[in-house]
Write a protein that holds these residues in place. Structure first.
Motif, PDB file in Angstrom:
ATOM      1  N   HIS A   9       0.844  -1.192   0.000  1.00 59.40           N
ATOM      2  CA  HIS A   9       0.000   0.000   0.000  1.00 59.40           C
ATOM      3  C   HIS A   9       0.878   1.239   0.000  1.00 59.40           C
ATOM      4  N   ARG A  10       0.450   2.248  -0.737  1.00 62.73           N
ATOM      5  CA  ARG A  10       1.178   3.502  -0.782  1.00 62.73           C
ATOM      6  C   ARG A  10       0.189   4.674  -0.789  1.00 62.73           C
ATOM      7  N   HIS A  11       0.662   5.816  -0.270  1.00 64.98           N
ATOM      8  CA  HIS A  11      -0.112   7.058  -0.280  1.00 64.98           C
ATOM      9  C   HIS A  11       0.537   7.997  -1.292  1.00 64.98           C
ATOM     10  N   PHE A  12      -0.255   8.589  -2.162  1.00 58.93           N
ATOM     11  CA  PHE A  12       0.259   9.504  -3.176  1.00 58.93           C
ATOM     12  C   PHE A  12      -0.444  10.856  -3.041  1.00 58.93           C
ATOM     13  N   ARG A  13       0.334  11.912  -2.869  1.00 55.78           N
ATOM     14  CA  ARG A  13      -0.255  13.248  -2.862  1.00 55.78           C
ATOM     15  C   ARG A  13      -0.737  13.584  -4.270  1.00 55.78           C
ATOM     16  N   VAL A  14      -1.995  13.991  -4.361  1.00 56.57           N
ATOM     17  CA  VAL A  14      -2.587  14.250  -5.671  1.00 56.57           C
ATOM     18  C   VAL A  14      -1.863  15.373  -6.392  1.00 56.57           C
ATOM     19  N   ASP A  15      -1.381  16.394  -5.652  1.00 55.03           N
ATOM     20  CA  ASP A  15      -0.716  17.509  -6.314  1.00 55.03           C
ATOM     21  C   ASP A  15       0.651  17.130  -6.867  1.00 55.03           C
ATOM     22  N   ARG A  16       1.174  15.938  -6.504  1.00 54.80           N
ATOM     23  CA  ARG A  16       2.455  15.480  -7.054  1.00 54.80           C
ATOM     24  C   ARG A  16       2.272  14.521  -8.225  1.00 54.80           C
ATOM     25  N   ILE A  17       1.017  14.203  -8.571  1.00 51.65           N
ATOM     26  CA  ILE A  17       0.752  13.383  -9.746  1.00 51.65           C
ATOM     27  C   ILE A  17       0.839  14.276 -10.978  1.00 51.65           C
ATOM     28  N   GLN A  18       1.797  13.998 -11.843  1.00 54.78           N
ATOM     29  CA  GLN A  18       2.008  14.829 -13.032  1.00 54.78           C
ATOM     30  C   GLN A  18       1.088  14.448 -14.186  1.00 54.78           C
ATOM     31  N   GLN A  19       0.774  13.179 -14.251  1.00 54.92           N
ATOM     32  CA  GLN A  19      -0.110  12.698 -15.318  1.00 54.92           C
ATOM     33  C   GLN A  19      -0.713  11.373 -14.868  1.00 54.92           C
ATOM     34  N   LEU A  20      -1.953  11.137 -15.254  1.00 59.62           N
ATOM     35  CA  LEU A  20      -2.579   9.861 -14.915  1.00 59.62           C
ATOM     36  C   LEU A  20      -3.363   9.345 -16.107  1.00 59.62           C
ATOM     37  N   THR A  21      -3.384   8.022 -16.216  1.00 54.57           N
ATOM     38  CA  THR A  21      -4.117   7.357 -17.292  1.00 54.57           C
ATOM     39  C   THR A  21      -4.892   6.204 -16.693  1.00 54.57           C
ATOM     40  N   ALA A  22      -6.211   6.224 -16.856  1.00 57.96           N
ATOM     41  CA  ALA A  22      -7.037   5.119 -16.385  1.00 57.96           C
ATOM     42  C   ALA A  22      -6.914   3.970 -17.374  1.00 57.96           C
ATOM     43  N   LEU A  23      -6.508   2.805 -16.877  1.00 54.63           N
ATOM     44  CA  LEU A  23      -6.323   1.637 -17.724  1.00 54.63           C
ATOM     45  C   LEU A  23      -7.617   0.829 -17.821  1.00 54.63           C
ATOM     46  N   ASP A  24      -7.732   0.041 -18.881  1.00 55.18           N
ATOM     47  CA  ASP A  24      -8.943  -0.766 -19.078  1.00 55.18           C
ATOM     48  C   ASP A  24      -8.978  -1.986 -18.161  1.00 55.18           C
ATOM     49  N   GLU A  25      -7.846  -2.354 -17.607  1.00 54.34           N
ATOM     50  CA  GLU A  25      -7.755  -3.587 -16.818  1.00 54.34           C
ATOM     51  C   GLU A  25      -8.232  -3.368 -15.381  1.00 54.34           C
ATOM     52  N   ARG A  26      -9.138  -4.225 -14.931  1.00 57.34           N
ATOM     53  CA  ARG A  26      -9.556  -4.202 -13.529  1.00 57.34           C
ATOM     54  C   ARG A  26      -8.498  -4.879 -12.666  1.00 57.34           C
ATOM     55  N   TYR A  27      -8.352  -4.395 -11.444  1.00 57.81           N
ATOM     56  CA  TYR A  27      -7.420  -5.110 -10.569  1.00 57.81           C
ATOM     57  C   TYR A  27      -8.126  -6.315  -9.945  1.00 57.81           C
ATOM     58  N   PRO A  28      -7.356  -7.313  -9.499  1.00 58.93           N
ATOM     59  CA  PRO A  28      -7.920  -8.640  -9.209  1.00 58.93           C
ATOM     60  C   PRO A  28      -8.637  -8.793  -7.877  1.00 58.93           C
ATOM     61  N   VAL A  29      -8.631  -7.793  -6.998  1.00 55.38           N
ATOM     62  CA  VAL A  29      -9.349  -7.892  -5.729  1.00 55.38           C
ATOM     63  C   VAL A  29     -10.279  -6.680  -5.609  1.00 55.38           C
ATOM     64  N   SER A  30     -11.232  -6.767  -4.685  1.00 61.06           N
ATOM     65  CA  SER A  30     -12.182  -5.659  -4.532  1.00 61.06           C
ATOM     66  C   SER A  30     -11.538  -4.493  -3.800  1.00 61.06           C
ATOM     67  N   ARG A  31     -12.050  -3.295  -4.055  1.00 64.60           N
ATOM     68  CA  ARG A  31     -11.535  -2.121  -3.357  1.00 64.60           C
ATOM     69  C   ARG A  31     -11.852  -2.187  -1.864  1.00 64.60           C
ATOM     70  N   GLN A  32     -12.980  -2.847  -1.502  1.00 63.62           N
ATOM     71  CA  GLN A  32     -13.307  -2.996  -0.089  1.00 63.62           C
ATOM     72  C   GLN A  32     -12.259  -3.847   0.630  1.00 63.62           C
ATOM     73  N   ARG A  33     -11.792  -4.895  -0.050  1.00 60.87           N
ATOM     74  CA  ARG A  33     -10.763  -5.739   0.561  1.00 60.87           C
ATOM     75  C   ARG A  33      -9.452  -4.976   0.709  1.00 60.87           C
ATOM     76  N   LEU A  34      -9.085  -4.218  -0.312  1.00 54.09           N
ATOM     77  CA  LEU A  34      -7.866  -3.404  -0.217  1.00 54.09           C
ATOM     78  C   LEU A  34      -7.969  -2.394   0.918  1.00 54.09           C
ATOM     79  N   LEU A  35      -9.156  -1.792   1.070  1.00 50.88           N
ATOM     80  CA  LEU A  35      -9.343  -0.824   2.151  1.00 50.88           C
ATOM     81  C   LEU A  35      -9.200  -1.501   3.511  1.00 50.88           C
ATOM     82  N   ARG A  36      -9.801  -2.690   3.664  1.00 53.34           N
ATOM     83  CA  ARG A  36      -9.692  -3.400   4.947  1.00 53.34           C
ATOM     84  C   ARG A  36      -8.236  -3.757   5.246  1.00 53.34           C
ATOM     85  N   GLN A  37      -7.514  -4.210   4.228  1.00 60.31           N
ATOM     86  CA  GLN A  37      -6.110  -4.559   4.428  1.00 60.31           C
ATOM     87  C   GLN A  37      -5.301  -3.336   4.838  1.00 60.31           C
ATOM     88  N   TRP A  38      -5.586  -2.194   4.197  1.00 63.49           N
ATOM     89  CA  TRP A  38      -4.883  -0.963   4.560  1.00 63.49           C
ATOM     90  C   TRP A  38      -5.215  -0.554   5.989  1.00 63.49           C
TER      91      TRP A  38
END
Length: 232
Positions: free
Chosen positions: A191-220
């Motif tokens: 897990h990592r934290h990224f400051r939004v103002d330090r993101i220079q460019q972002l691209t939403a990819l077509d690929e879904r990640y393999p676990v649910s966001r709820q599970r990632l949140l619980r793990q974090w």
């Protein structure tokens, strides 16, 4: 407390739980006996509330059963307005507009007395510090989180060193001084934290990640020592 008010409070206590809660705990919160609590559960189930569980195992409320907005208390209206005003002043324009629209929709279905309470709430949001300038589309970030898709970001760390990461975004943190993206980083395997103002460019990819966001949140939450029943 009248029985009607107690049933409404029981619904609220169940709604804010993400995990089953014991009858003993619910009874203690309402100040009633277990026997009365069981009768109240049965009464709500008879009215259509999809409450799962039984004595000794705990209870949970499945999504879909809603309370009429005219049952909002004065304190609930104050909380609603205060939260919406914070969002309308501190969030990006898209989310700010959604907060204002939400208040308008709630006001439209409230009876006259509660509509006046909504309009007359005197809880104000003071000015906050200026946020760092950013070109990042927060709406796109939120959409990517909802869709559970991977995200390619060009990022600068605190020392200005650039890197490119593929991350699995699962939450955003809104602070007075900055906005944070919470994600699983493929390069770091953590897990990592990224400051939004330090993101220079972002691209939403077509690929879904393999676990649910709820599970990632619980793990974090577990890694940070945060009680998941208290929210994030």
């Amino acid at each position: 407390m009248s029985r009607a008010a107690r049933l409404l409070q029981l619904m609220q206590n169940l709604r804010r739980r993400r995990f089953p809660v014991s009858g003993q705990e619910l009874a203690a919160e309402l100040g009633v006996s277990l026997r009365t609590l069981y009768r109240d559960i049965a009464a709500l189930q008879a009215q259509g509330a999809d409450i799962e569980g039984e004595a000794g195992l705990g209870y949970s409320l499945k999504p879909g059963f809603t309370l009429p907005p005219m049952m909002l208390s004065a304190q609930e209206i104050e909380a609603l307005v205060l939260g919406a005003r914070w969002v309308s002043q501190r969030a990006d324009p898209e989310l700010a507009g959604a907060a204002r629209d939400m208040l308008a929709k709630v006001s439209a279905v409230l009876p006259q007395r509660l509509r006046q309470e909504l309009a007359a709430t005197n809880l104000l949001i003071g000015p906050g510090p200026a946020l760092p300038a950013t070109q990042t589309d927060l709406g796109l970030l939120r959409q990517t989180i909802r869709r559970q898709h991977k995200l390619l970001i060009d990022y600068l760390d605190k020392d200005g060193a650039p890197s490119q990461r593929v991350v699995w975004p699962f939450a955003m943190g809104f602070f007075d001084h900055c906005r944070m993206l919470l994600a699983w980083c493929e390069a770091r395997g953590a897990h990592r934290h990224f400051r939004v103002d330090r993101i220079q460019q972002l691209t939403a990819l077509d690929e879904r990640y393999p676990v649910s966001r709820q599970r990632l949140l619980r793990q974090w939450q577990q890694s940070e020592g945060i009680d998941p029943t208290g929210g994030c």
